[in-house]
Design an enzyme around this catalytic site. Sequence first.
Site, short mmCIF file in Angstrom:
data_model
loop_
_atom_site.label_atom_id
_atom_site.label_comp_id
_atom_site.label_asym_id
_atom_site.label_seq_id
_atom_site.Cartn_x
_atom_site.Cartn_y
_atom_site.Cartn_z
N LYS A 40 0.71 -1.36 0.16
CA LYS A 40 -0.04 -0.07 0.02
C LYS A 40 0.73 1.16 -0.08
CE LYS A 40 -4.50 0.73 0.20
NZ LYS A 40 -5.42 0.19 -0.78
N THR A 100 -3.92 -5.10 0.44
CA THR A 100 -3.41 -4.06 0.37
C THR A 100 -4.05 -3.10 1.36
OG1 THR A 100 -4.21 -2.98 -1.30
CG2 THR A 100 -2.15 -4.15 -1.68
N ARG A 157 29.54 33.88 -7.66
CA ARG A 157 28.31 33.68 -7.99
C ARG A 157 27.32 33.10 -6.95
NH1 ARG A 157 28.59 27.29 -10.54
NH2 ARG A 157 29.21 26.54 -8.56
N GLN A 189 30.67 20.08 -5.97
CA GLN A 189 31.33 19.03 -5.58
C GLN A 189 32.06 18.84 -4.38
OE1 GLN A 189 30.95 20.24 -8.65
NE2 GLN A 189 31.02 18.52 -10.21
N HIS A 210 20.20 27.60 -11.09
CA HIS A 210 20.96 28.66 -11.76
C HIS A 210 20.39 30.30 -11.49
CE1 HIS A 210 23.92 25.84 -13.24
NE2 HIS A 210 22.89 25.13 -13.95
#
Length: 301
Positions: A11, A58, A177, A229, A257
Amino acid sequence: MSTVAAARYGKDNVRVYKVHKDPKTGVQTVFEMTVCVLLEGEIDTSYTKADNSVVVATDSIKNTIFILAKQNPVTPPELFGSILGTHFINKYKHIHVAHTNIITHRWTRLNIDGKPHPHSFVRDSEETRNVQVDVTEGVGIDIKSSINKLTVLKSTGSQFWGFVRDEYTTLPEVWDRILSTDVEATWAWKRFSGLDVVRGNVPKFDETWEAARNITLKTFAEEESASVQATMYKMGEKILAYQPLLETVEYSLPNKHYFEIDLSWHKGLKNTGKDAEVFVPQTNPNGLIMCTVGRKSKAKL
């Protein structure tokens, strides 16, 4: 000749709300979850021979979730998921694996006139706390805990340069940035041998979730980021250092962005580089950076 290579059923999207009422103080605490339970076991004949005698309906799974939520604590969700999974493999001898996914939706207690209100809450973001609990008969309990949809942004303190440049490259290098992402962080616990061991570690689940969230936010804010990263790896390192019961920490971070606009066409108006103040938020395409941080295996003597 065909056979069932793999099968599970259950379920999904079971909505559960539970309120804890403290009779002494009158303070109430609320928990809202979306639960999915999937079962595996000796169920092949329900597929191959239309034999429903092996099927736990279920709807019965849904009812079990509600009843166990009434009879047990639903927090931390790692514990409730372990309770659910253990119930199904103990109750039904032909069910050998139970997979439980719990999404806990965010409700934050309201502060009114500088004081926490005893029973009123606000959903201040779409952030969720998720767990995946897999209970396998004769093996143990595997748990993954997650933060999801934690949206963050910083307007400076991020750069990206020194990447591969070739005939396909148009992206300029930048030393300042905007950095924004929707954090999805998942940490995998070492296998627990059973429900009693999970119960014995209950405080660590909330503590680790809080620490992982704080580490994520603090590192994001304070790191002079050379790349998504590099920043996500430091986050994973710190979470592993905090909690020795973790095997791995995984991050999935979309790069949301914000592009500056050249407005020099309008009377020489400066809005690029150090003069940039107006940006255009982008939807897609976007970068997607993923990393799993694990522990170094010890060298054999």
